[in-house]
Design a protein around this motif. Structure first.
Motif, short mmCIF file in Angstrom:
data_model
loop_
_atom_site.label_atom_id
_atom_site.label_comp_id
_atom_site.label_asym_id
_atom_site.label_seq_id
_atom_site.Cartn_x
_atom_site.Cartn_y
_atom_site.Cartn_z
N VAL A 16 0.84 -1.20 0.00
CA VAL A 16 0.00 0.00 0.00
C VAL A 16 0.88 1.25 0.00
N GLN A 17 1.92 1.24 0.83
CA GLN A 17 2.82 2.39 0.86
C GLN A 17 3.49 2.59 -0.50
N MET A 18 3.91 1.50 -1.12
CA MET A 18 4.57 1.61 -2.42
C MET A 18 3.62 2.19 -3.47
N ARG A 19 2.39 1.71 -3.49
CA ARG A 19 1.42 2.25 -4.46
C ARG A 19 1.15 3.72 -4.21
N ARG A 20 0.98 4.10 -2.97
CA ARG A 20 0.75 5.52 -2.65
C ARG A 20 1.97 6.36 -3.00
N PHE A 21 3.16 5.83 -2.72
CA PHE A 21 4.39 6.53 -3.05
C PHE A 21 4.48 6.76 -4.55
N VAL A 22 4.07 5.77 -5.33
CA VAL A 22 4.09 5.89 -6.79
C VAL A 22 3.08 6.95 -7.25
N VAL A 23 1.90 6.98 -6.65
CA VAL A 23 0.89 7.99 -7.03
C VAL A 23 1.40 9.39 -6.71
N VAL A 24 1.94 9.56 -5.51
CA VAL A 24 2.50 10.87 -5.13
C VAL A 24 3.66 11.21 -6.05
N GLY A 25 4.52 10.23 -6.30
CA GLY A 25 5.67 10.45 -7.16
C GLY A 25 5.28 10.82 -8.58
N ALA A 26 4.27 10.14 -9.12
CA ALA A 26 3.82 10.45 -10.49
C ALA A 26 3.21 11.85 -10.54
#
Length: 140
Positions: A16-26
């Motif tokens: 979940v953290q990785m997916r959220r990190f990717v959304v924020v990063g994108a």
């Protein structure tokens, strides 16, 4: 071992953290690309100077979003903890700036790739590095 790490990224405790990190990063990458374009094509700055300024702006934005959403379970609260986390993420992401600028420079100057495309590649390549350090140190 590698299979276990990949499994953790898709269904494990940090998925979940990785997916959220990717959304924020994108999201912040898109903002960084827009800022870079403004600094270079509108303001006439050198692409490396424009990239450096755009990166720092998005470092602060990324911290705010990641602290509030991605790492909300270990969120930095209170003034000193929040500012300490901002300092830590600036150190983490600051160490990624030479990586990102180096890739950007190499792709533009040696591979003749357009600076915006080269910057997107540079953002992607430094992203995993930033996640690992942020997860274990900024919000660890």
């Amino acid at each position: 071992m590698i299979r276990a790490v990949l499994r953790d990224l898709t269904s494990g405790p940090i998925a979940v953290q990785m997916r959220r990190f990717v959304v924020v990063g994108a999201s912040t990458a898109a903002i960084q690309m827009g800022l870079l374009w403004l600094f270079v094509d509108t303001a006439g700055l050198n692409y490396l100077i424009g990239a450096t300024i755009a990166i720092e702006i998005t470092i602060v934005l990324s911290y705010v979003l990641n602290n509030a959403w991605t790492f909300q379970a270990s969120q930095n609260t209170g003034t000193s903890e929040y500012l300490g986390g901002l300092l830590k993420t600036n150190l983490v992401r600051g160490t990624a700036i030479p990586i990102q600028l180096g890739v950007l420079y190499a792709l533009v100057e040696w591979a003749s790739i357009m600076y915006l495309v080269a910057n997107a590649v540079a953002i992607f390549l430094s992203g995993l590095y930033r996640f690992v350090l942020d997860r274990h140190w900024t919000w660890g």
